[in-house]
Design a protein around this motif. Structure first.
Motif, PDB file in Angstrom:
ATOM      1  N   THR A   1      27.422  31.896  40.768  1.00 22.45           N
ATOM      2  CA  THR A   1      28.548  32.669  41.294  1.00 22.45           C
ATOM      3  C   THR A   1      29.787  31.799  41.319  1.00 22.45           C
ATOM      4  OG1 THR A   1      27.057  33.985  42.677  1.00 22.45           O
ATOM      5  CG2 THR A   1      29.408  34.018  43.241  1.00 22.45           C
TER       6      THR A   1
ATOM      7  N   SER B   1      28.279  37.464  31.344  1.00 19.93           N
ATOM      8  CA  SER B   1      27.286  37.900  32.314  1.00 19.93           C
ATOM      9  C   SER B   1      25.924  37.285  32.038  1.00 19.93           C
ATOM     10  CB  SER B   1      27.174  39.432  32.304  1.00 19.93           C
ATOM     11  OG  SER B   1      26.861  39.890  30.996  1.00 19.93           O
TER      12      SER B   1
ATOM     13  N   ARG C   1      32.786  36.463  40.231  1.00 20.72           N
ATOM     14  CA  ARG C   1      32.083  36.748  38.988  1.00 20.72           C
ATOM     15  C   ARG C   1      30.785  35.943  38.939  1.00 20.72           C
ATOM     16  NH1 ARG C   1      35.472  39.313  35.205  1.00 20.72           N
ATOM     17  NH2 ARG C   1      37.641  39.364  35.898  1.00 20.72           N
TER      18      ARG C   1
ATOM     19  N   GLU D   1      34.967  36.058  30.281  1.00 18.62           N
ATOM     20  CA  GLU D   1      33.980  36.713  31.127  1.00 18.62           C
ATOM     21  C   GLU D   1      32.616  36.690  30.451  1.00 18.62           C
ATOM     22  OE1 GLU D   1      33.086  41.018  33.293  1.00 18.62           O
ATOM     23  OE2 GLU D   1      34.944  40.675  32.194  1.00 18.62           O
TER      24      GLU D   1
END
Length: 485
Positions: free
Chosen positions: A143, A9, A148, A7
Motif C-alpha cells: 500500500t 495493480s 493505491r 498505476e
C-alpha cells in the motif's frame, strides 16, 4: 497523479528502493520476462552518493550483464591501496579481467543500472512511498501513501538502512554505532596523491581516492568532535584532519558535494520473512572500511534475482537458499570491515607503529599478499556445498574462453540461464534434454584439460567434474536440484 507515477495493480515482484541493489535486481527480473514494479520515494532515484568503489567481483557481475565496459569508462582504475602509512595492498594480481578497484560516483553506477532496467521493461512508480504491506499464501499487497495498492507474488526491500519494508515486517536490526560522524566530500586537489591513500592517528582518519574526472572522494572523521548527520561539512576541517594523518592536505579545494552520516554495524536475523525479502543496506550495514557496502548489496541482488525467476517460472524453489548463502557473507563483511576500522582507530602511538610494521611485513608474505586483495575484491565468496562435492562447487566460476560465439563464459551468462561448460563433450548427452527447456545453455571450453562445470546464473559453480573423471550421475542430480526441480 504525481509526475512519473504509473498505476499498477498486479505484478510478478515488487521491489522497494531504486538504489543500486534494487536497480540490479529489478533489471534481472525484467530481463528474464518477470513483470516487476520498482517503487521509489524520490523522483530521481535514491539521492545518495556515499558509495564510490566498485570491486572486481561486482564488475564481473556487470560483465555477465553486458554493462561493465560502460561503467569502467566512467571511473578511475586504482590498482593499489596505501594502507596504514606504508603498507600497500596490490590488486593488480587478482585473477580477474578487473584487477583493480574502480572509483566511480554512485550516481554513475546507478545510471548504468537504470538504463538497463528501463530497457528491460521495469515499471517505475515514483515518487511514491510505501506505508503498509500484507502477505498471504499467494502474494504480497503493498500500500502506497496515496492509498493505491500493488499486488505481487513477492516483495523485496532494497530501501536502505532506514528500511520501511524491514519495519513493516517487524524484523529487528540489532547492532551498534561505530563512528558517530563520518564526513564525505568530493574535492579537487592541487597535488596528486598517486592513487588511493588512507591512514589514521588516534581519533582521526582520512581516506582519499580519485574518481577519474578530476575530483577525489574524501572520507574523514574525528571522533573527538562528534556532530549530527545534518551538520555541514567544513573543508578546513577536512584539510586539518588530512594533514594530521597523511602529512598533507594535497591542496584540497573546490568541494562539489559533501555530507555526513553515522556508521553502524547491524544485520537482520532473517533475510526472508514469508514472501518478503531484504537486500543491501536494508539487511546489513557496516563500516565504510574496504568499500564493501554497495558491492555486498549488489551481490545480494545477483544471488536473489535468478532464484525468484526460478520460483515464478516453474523451476525449483531455491528461495530459502538466499538467506543461507547471503547472510553468512554479510556477517563476514561486517566482521572484516569492522576489524579494519578498529585497526584504523588505535590510539597508542607505539601500538599504531607496531600495527604499521606488522601489516607491511604481512603483505610481503605471498599468501597474505594474495588473500587480502581477494577479500577486498569480493572474489573470496564461497557458498556452502554438499559433502564430498568437487572443490569448485560453491565457488565463483572464473571467466573461460569458449569455442565459437559467445567467446567467453561471462558472455554466455548474459542470457540469465544456467550454463554447462562441457569439456570435450563428455556430458552433453545428460544435459541436452534440459537445454530444450530454455533453462540451460551448453558451451564448450577451449581448454581441454579444464573442469566441466554447471554454472548458476549468478556465476557460481553448482556442479563440477575433472576432465579425466566424468560424473554423469552427479550432473543429472545437479540438474534436477538446480535447474528442473
Amino acid at each position: 497523479m504525481p509526475a512519473g507515477y504509473a498505476e499498477h495493480s498486479d505484478t510478478g515482484v515488487v521491489v522497494v528502493g531504486a538504489g543500486p541493489t534494487g536497480l540490479l535486481l529489478a533489471g534481472d527480473l525484467a530481463a528474464a520476462g518477470v513483470p516487476v514494479t520498482l517503487v521509489e520515494r524520490h523522483e530521481n532515484g535514491s539521492e545518495l552518493t556515499r558509495a564510490f568503489v566498485v570491486h572486481a567481483r561486482t564488475l564481473e557481475q556487470f560483465d555477465q550483464r553486458g554493462v561493465a565496459d560502460d561503467l569502467v569508462s566512467r571511473g578511475r582504475q586504482v590498482a593499489a591501496l596505501r594502507l596504514f602509512d606504508k603498507a600497500v595492498v596490490d590488486m593488480s594480481g587478482l585473477p580477474s579481467r578487473y584487477p583493480y578497484m574502480l572509483v566511480a560516483p554512485q550516481y554513475e553506477t546507478e545510471g548504468v543500472l537504470l538504463r538497463r532496467a528501463r530497457a528491460a521493461g521495469v515499471q517505475f512508480v515514483r515518487p511514491a512511498e510505501l506505508t503498509d504491506l500484507t502477505q498471504d499464501a499467494q502474494g504480497v499487497t503493498a500500500t502506497l501513501e496515496d492509498g493505491r495498492t500493488i499486488r505481487g507474488h513477492y516483495l523485496v526491500g532494497t530501501d536502505g538502512h532506514r528500511s520501511t519494508v524491514r519495519r513493516l515486517i517487524g524484523e529487528p536490526f540489532p547492532g551498534r554505532s561505530v563512528v558517530k560522524s563520518v564526513m564525505l566530500a568530493d574535492v579537487l586537489l592541487k597535488d596528486e596523491p598517486g592513487g588511493a591513500a588512507t591512514n589514521s592517528i588516534g581519533d582521526r582518519f582520512t581516506f582519499i581516492a580519485p574518481f577519474g574526472d578530476g575530483y577525489y572522494r574524501v572520507i574523514s572523521w574525528d571522533r573527538s568532535k562528534p556532530a549530527e548527520d545534518r551538520d555541514p561539512v567544513d573543508i578546513e576541517e577536512l584539510k586539518d584532519i588530512s594533514r594530521s594523518v597523511l602529512g598533507t592536505d594535497f591542496g584540497m579545494y573546490g568541494p562539489r558535494w559533501s555530507s555526513r552520516f553515522h556508521s553502524d554495524e547491524r544485520q537482520v536475523p532473517h533475510y526472508r520473512v514469508g514472501r518478503v525479502f531484504l537486500a543491501g543496506d536494508a539487511a546489513h550495514v557496516h563500516s565504510p572500511a574496504g568499500g564493501q557496502g554497495m558491492n555486498t548489496g549488489l551481490q545480494d541482488a545477483a544471488n536473489l534475482s535468478w532464484k525468484l525467476v526460478s520460483a515464478l517460472t516453474g523451476g525449483p524453489d531455491l528461495l530459502d537458499s538466499y538467506h543461507s548463502e547471503r547472510r553468512p557473507v554479510g556477517s563476514k563483511v561486517i566482521k572484516g570491515s569492522g576489524a579494519l576500522l578498529r585497526m584504523a582507530m588505535l590510539h597508542s602511538t607505539a601500538v599504531r607503529t607496531a600495527r604499521n610494521e606488522l601489516v607491511t611485513a604481512a603483505l610481503h608474505v605471498p599468501a597474505m599478499a594474495r588473500r587480502l586483495p581477494l577479500a577486498i575484491s569480493g572474489l573470496w565468496v564461497k557458498y556452502p556445498a554438499p559433502r564430498h562435492a568437487h572443490p569448485l562447487v560453491g565457488t565463483r566460476a572464473a571467466d573461460a574462453r569458449l569455442r565459437g560465439s559467445p567467446s567467453r563464459l561471462y558472455e554466455a551468462l548474459r542470457a540469465g540461464r544456467f550454463v554447462l561448460l562441457d569439456t570435450g563433450g563428455l556430458h552433453e548427452r545428460e544435459a541436452r534434454e534440459v537445454a530444450t527447456t530454455g533453462r540451460l545453455d551448453i558451451v564448450v571450453g577451449v581448454d581441454p584439460d579444464a573442469q566441466s562445470m554447471l554454472v548458476r546464473p549468478d556465476g557460481y559453480v553448482a556442479w563440477a567434474a575433472d576432465s579425466a573423471y566424468p560424473d554423469s550421475k552427479g550432473l543429472r542430480h545437479a540438474l534436477r536440484a538446480w535447474v528442473t526441480g
